[in-house]
Design a protein around this motif. Structure first.
Motif, mmCIF file in Angstrom:
data_model
loop_
_atom_site.group_PDB
_atom_site.id
_atom_site.type_symbol
_atom_site.label_atom_id
_atom_site.label_comp_id
_atom_site.label_asym_id
_atom_site.label_seq_id
_atom_site.Cartn_x
_atom_site.Cartn_y
_atom_site.Cartn_z
ATOM 1 N N ALA A 164 0.899 -1.033 -0.017
ATOM 2 C CA ALA A 164 0.027 -0.023 -0.099
ATOM 3 C C ALA A 164 1.000 1.164 -0.020
ATOM 4 O O ALA A 164 1.862 1.358 0.598
ATOM 5 C CB ALA A 164 -0.752 0.135 1.240
ATOM 6 N N HIS A 165 0.653 2.326 -0.851
ATOM 7 C CA HIS A 165 1.444 3.301 -0.928
ATOM 8 C C HIS A 165 0.583 4.693 -0.652
ATOM 9 O O HIS A 165 -0.363 4.666 -1.405
ATOM 10 C CB HIS A 165 1.876 3.441 -2.462
ATOM 11 C CG HIS A 165 2.843 2.384 -2.924
ATOM 12 N ND1 HIS A 165 3.969 2.113 -2.685
ATOM 13 C CD2 HIS A 165 2.387 1.233 -3.703
ATOM 14 C CE1 HIS A 165 4.537 1.372 -3.224
ATOM 15 N NE2 HIS A 165 3.717 0.538 -3.631
ATOM 16 N N PRO A 166 1.113 5.605 0.275
ATOM 17 C CA PRO A 166 0.492 6.755 0.128
ATOM 18 C C PRO A 166 0.901 7.668 -1.120
ATOM 19 O O PRO A 166 2.187 7.943 -1.301
ATOM 20 C CB PRO A 166 1.355 7.327 1.463
ATOM 21 C CG PRO A 166 2.541 6.762 1.841
ATOM 22 C CD PRO A 166 2.256 5.410 1.069
ATOM 23 N N PHE A 167 0.084 8.276 -1.737
ATOM 24 C CA PHE A 167 0.230 9.282 -2.708
ATOM 25 C C PHE A 167 -0.841 10.185 -2.826
ATOM 26 O O PHE A 167 -1.944 10.040 -2.609
ATOM 27 C CB PHE A 167 0.295 8.393 -4.259
ATOM 28 C CG PHE A 167 1.356 7.525 -4.424
ATOM 29 C CD1 PHE A 167 2.778 7.761 -4.461
ATOM 30 C CD2 PHE A 167 1.170 6.122 -4.773
ATOM 31 C CE1 PHE A 167 3.594 6.993 -4.831
ATOM 32 C CE2 PHE A 167 2.224 5.218 -5.193
ATOM 33 C CZ PHE A 167 3.257 5.630 -4.943
ATOM 34 N N SER A 168 -0.515 11.412 -3.142
ATOM 35 C CA SER A 168 -1.200 12.454 -3.106
ATOM 36 C C SER A 168 -1.982 12.859 -4.570
ATOM 37 O O SER A 168 -1.292 12.340 -5.353
ATOM 38 C CB SER A 168 -0.476 13.860 -2.677
ATOM 39 O OG SER A 168 0.207 13.601 -1.723
ATOM 40 N N LEU A 169 -3.128 13.233 -4.403
ATOM 41 C CA LEU A 169 -3.658 13.548 -5.725
ATOM 42 C C LEU A 169 -2.979 14.625 -6.420
ATOM 43 O O LEU A 169 -2.439 15.591 -5.715
ATOM 44 C CB LEU A 169 -5.237 14.189 -5.674
ATOM 45 C CG LEU A 169 -6.326 13.177 -5.014
ATOM 46 C CD1 LEU A 169 -7.630 13.925 -4.663
ATOM 47 C CD2 LEU A 169 -6.074 11.873 -6.023
ATOM 48 N N THR B 244 0.365 11.612 -9.349
ATOM 49 C CA THR B 244 1.954 11.451 -10.139
ATOM 50 C C THR B 244 2.857 10.836 -9.111
ATOM 51 O O THR B 244 3.049 11.172 -7.993
ATOM 52 C CB THR B 244 1.974 12.837 -10.557
ATOM 53 O OG1 THR B 244 0.965 13.513 -11.264
ATOM 54 C CG2 THR B 244 3.502 12.887 -11.417
ATOM 55 N N VAL B 245 3.619 9.878 -9.540
ATOM 56 C CA VAL B 245 4.436 8.970 -8.871
ATOM 57 C C VAL B 245 5.908 9.194 -9.540
ATOM 58 O O VAL B 245 6.241 9.048 -10.580
ATOM 59 C CB VAL B 245 3.872 7.388 -8.961
ATOM 60 C CG1 VAL B 245 5.032 6.574 -8.175
ATOM 61 C CG2 VAL B 245 2.436 7.385 -8.607
ATOM 62 N N ARG B 246 6.842 9.051 -8.560
ATOM 63 C CA ARG B 246 8.178 8.964 -8.996
ATOM 64 C C ARG B 246 8.892 7.603 -8.200
ATOM 65 O O ARG B 246 8.422 7.230 -7.102
ATOM 66 C CB ARG B 246 8.939 10.206 -8.115
ATOM 67 C CG ARG B 246 10.384 10.161 -8.431
ATOM 68 C CD ARG B 246 11.021 11.350 -8.026
ATOM 69 N NE ARG B 246 12.350 11.751 -8.833
ATOM 70 C CZ ARG B 246 13.103 12.720 -8.806
ATOM 71 N NH1 ARG B 246 12.552 13.635 -7.817
ATOM 72 N NH2 ARG B 246 14.018 12.702 -9.385
ATOM 73 N N ASN B 247 9.613 6.902 -9.025
ATOM 74 C CA ASN B 247 10.072 5.613 -8.502
ATOM 75 C C ASN B 247 11.225 5.648 -7.697
ATOM 76 O O ASN B 247 12.283 5.408 -7.805
ATOM 77 C CB ASN B 247 10.395 4.831 -9.929
ATOM 78 C CG ASN B 247 11.691 5.253 -10.480
ATOM 79 O OD1 ASN B 247 11.896 6.382 -10.198
ATOM 80 N ND2 ASN B 247 12.031 4.430 -11.525
ATOM 81 N N LEU B 248 10.552 5.974 -6.464
ATOM 82 C CA LEU B 248 11.491 6.235 -5.195
ATOM 83 C C LEU B 248 12.075 4.837 -4.657
ATOM 84 O O LEU B 248 12.731 4.771 -3.740
ATOM 85 C CB LEU B 248 11.045 7.020 -4.178
ATOM 86 C CG LEU B 248 11.105 8.565 -4.735
ATOM 87 C CD1 LEU B 248 10.213 9.439 -3.631
ATOM 88 C CD2 LEU B 248 12.345 9.095 -4.967
ATOM 89 N N GLY B 249 11.510 3.787 -5.056
ATOM 90 C CA GLY B 249 11.772 2.173 -4.626
ATOM 91 C C GLY B 249 11.186 1.368 -5.577
ATOM 92 O O GLY B 249 10.499 1.426 -6.714
ATOM 93 N N ALA B 250 11.494 -0.043 -5.098
ATOM 94 C CA ALA B 250 10.983 -1.010 -6.005
ATOM 95 C C ALA B 250 9.690 -1.291 -6.110
ATOM 96 O O ALA B 250 8.887 -1.251 -7.387
ATOM 97 C CB ALA B 250 11.499 -2.302 -5.592
ATOM 98 N N GLY B 251 8.689 -0.777 -5.282
ATOM 99 C CA GLY B 251 7.417 -0.936 -5.332
ATOM 100 C C GLY B 251 6.711 0.364 -6.219
ATOM 101 O O GLY B 251 5.899 -0.124 -7.078
ATOM 102 N N SER B 252 7.412 1.386 -6.080
ATOM 103 C CA SER B 252 6.759 2.453 -6.957
ATOM 104 C C SER B 252 6.986 2.161 -8.302
ATOM 105 O O SER B 252 6.276 2.737 -9.187
ATOM 106 C CB SER B 252 6.999 4.007 -6.292
ATOM 107 O OG SER B 252 8.581 3.850 -6.037
#
Ligand SMILES: Cc1cc2nc3c(=O)[nH]c(=O)nc-3n(C[C@H](O)[C@H](O)[C@H](O)COP(=O)(O)OP(=O)(O)OC[C@H]3O[C@@H](n4cnc5c(N)ncnc54)[C@H](O)[C@@H]3O)c2cc1C
Length: 466
Positions: free
Chosen positions: A302-307, A325-333
């Motif tokens: 489960a990932h916290p992401f803002s609108l 909008t997501v930045r790949n800061l780890g394997a999951g993202s």
């Protein structure tokens, strides 16, 4: 640095000739946000009062039971302090659970992150009090029976019904707090920490039997027993409703599905989702949800992401959509970049006060860095301000990292906000400075002279605004 100052369209857009820009309100107790600000401050005060009152009530249980009259010598004093430490320690554990329960009242007053920050701060005092409870009681009972604390502890474990459960509970509490210490936590994957953390619920549950069967404070028929039981039931119900039932209902109600994944630059992408009743989520620009993408290999994270945009629900939009909008800061993202259209999405939220709900003044300043720029895009879209009353500062190391920069520029033009691009690396000599090297000795006030009369929203990597 590429610092760009758009001629503030405050004079050109949205204001008719002769109509002066709305002056800043120096006092947050006046103006259109005054009432909501007062309500939020009142709620924050109430939370502080409730916290101290619950601690006082826990100690009062023992006093009302005639606790003081049982203290006649050192042995009894040691035992009494041990009992009080246990009551206060358990009360702090209940408070910690309620702070993590995502109660709308708490979230709306102080925000999710401050609630969790306070939850973390209570961890060590709660553990110390519970340890003191065990040690002082083993010492006090031992003094009464002529045993050393270790022999007394062994006797308690083997002879007193339910007491072994109290030892198990203590061991679980120690495991939870130790794995939450920053130095230890970063050695393990987030999921490991999370599952150990869930043991708190088990620790609280197995601590109950000895509280009710040992000692007379919570004996059957006493009002103290009912008070304590209500704390257990109230905390358990809040957790079950807000952490489990509400997310399940929201997921079912909104039926979110991935519509498309739009790459922005390498490693950064937007995920657009369609769903039902998204109008209920409008006005949450800048707030975050916890997302669970129900695809193989992803559903358990489960990932916290803002609108990054207000939900599109108007008649003009063909299909109601949400965007993050997501930045790949780890394997999951990083894995989320490969999401297929049609993937179902489970949600929890919205959470946090990074929204209009936290406004108290007419002027607003929005400062974002890196991927933290994207929630500002959503806030800028919806938070009320008159032309000339908003300033947006975007900090990034290259123009490529001005995520959603075109949309923000367009919104600033449309709404009459002043926009600065603060682009470029920091000075090698002043790594602690937040501005690019080319900004020289500039300070925040040089960009926003009236910043003390504004609501300031800051979003970026946690070390950056510090
Ligand atoms: C309130 C909030 C809003 C955010 N908004 C955005 C955003 O709009 N865009 C964006 O790109 N990033 C955002 N982030 C950061 C983002 O959540 C993490 O970068 C991402 O979850 C990392 O996941 P990972 O599996 O790639 O990395 P890992 O570090 O391997 O994380 C592993 C697991 O930990 C979870 N996790 C990691 N950090 C946190 C945390 N602080 N709180 C809760 N769970 C966590 C992850 O969801 C994942 O399940 C936000 C973080 C928070 C706390």
């Amino acid at each position: 640095m590429k610092s760009q100052l758009l001629a503030s369209p405050g004079q050109r857009v949205g204001t008719s000739p002769g109509q002066p820009p709305v002056p800043a309100r120096r006092n947050p107790t006046r103006g259109r946000f005054a009432a909501q600000h007062r309500r939020r401050m009142f709620r924050t005060d109430m939370l502080t009062v409730a916290l101290w009152a619950s601690l006082a009530a826990a100690l009062a249980l023992w006093l009302a039971d005639g606790g003081m009259s049982s203290v006649g010598n050192l042995t009894q004093a040691v035992t009494a302090v041990g009992i009080l430490a246990g009551l206060a320690g358990m009360d702090l554990v209940f408070l910690m659970l309620l702070l993590a329960a995502r109660l709308p009242f708490v979230d709306g007053a102080v925000g999710h992150d401050r609630a969790l920050e306070f939850h973390r701060k209570l961890g060590k005092p709660a553990l110390y009090l519970l340890l003191a409870h065990g040690l002082l009681l083993a010492t006090g009972y031992g003094m009464a029976e002529g045993l050393n604390p270790v022999s007394e502890a062994v006797a308690l474990w083997t002879l007193v019904p339910d007491m072994w459960l109290a030892f198990v509970s203590m061991a679980l509490f120690i495991a939870v707090v130790v794995t939450s210490l920053v130095a230890v936590r970063h050695r393990f994957p987030y999921e490991f920490w999370y599952f150990v953390h869930l043991l708190t619920y088990l620790a609280v549950a197995v601590a109950l039997p000895h509280q009710f069967s040992v000692g007379g404070l919570f004996a059957e028929g006493t009002w103290q027993r009912w008070y304590w039981l209500l704390l257990y039931i109230g905390t358990g119900s809040a957790l079950a409703w807000f952490r489990i039932a509400r997310p399940v209902i929201a997921t079912y109600r909104h039926q979110l599905t991935v519509r498309r994944v739009v790459p922005l630059v390498p490693g950064v992408f937007s995920i657009e989702m369609s769903g039902l009743r998204l109008n209920e989520l409008s006005g949450n620009g800048g707030r975050f949800f916890v997302w669970r993408f129900l695809a193989p290999g992803m559903w358990w994270q489960a990932h916290p992401f803002s609108l990054s945009a207000e939900p599109q629900v108007g008649k003009s939009s063909r299909q109601p959509t949400l965007r993050i909008t997501v930045r790949n800061l780890g394997a999951g993202s990083a894995r989320l970049a490969s999401l297929k259209p049609g993937t179902k999405v489970a949600i929890e939220g919205p959470y946090g006060v990074f929204s209009t709900a936290a406004r108290s003044r007419e002027h607003v300043v929005m400062i974002g860095a890196g991927i933290g720029i994207t929630p500002l895009r959503a806030l800028l879209e919806s938070t009320p301000f008159a032309p000339g009353q908003a300033t947006v500062l975007l900090r990034c190391s290259s123009t490529e990292e001005l995520f959603l920069g075109d949309e923000i520029l367009e919104l600033c033009r449309k709404r009459g906000a002043t926009l600065f691009h603060l682009t470029g690396p920091r000075s090698a000599n002043t790594q602690s400075a937040w501005l690019p090297a080319s900004a020289g000795t500039s300070r925040l006030r040089d960009f926003v002279p009236d910043i003390t009369d504004a609501d300031v929203y800051i979003c970026g990597p946690s070390a950056w605004p510090a």
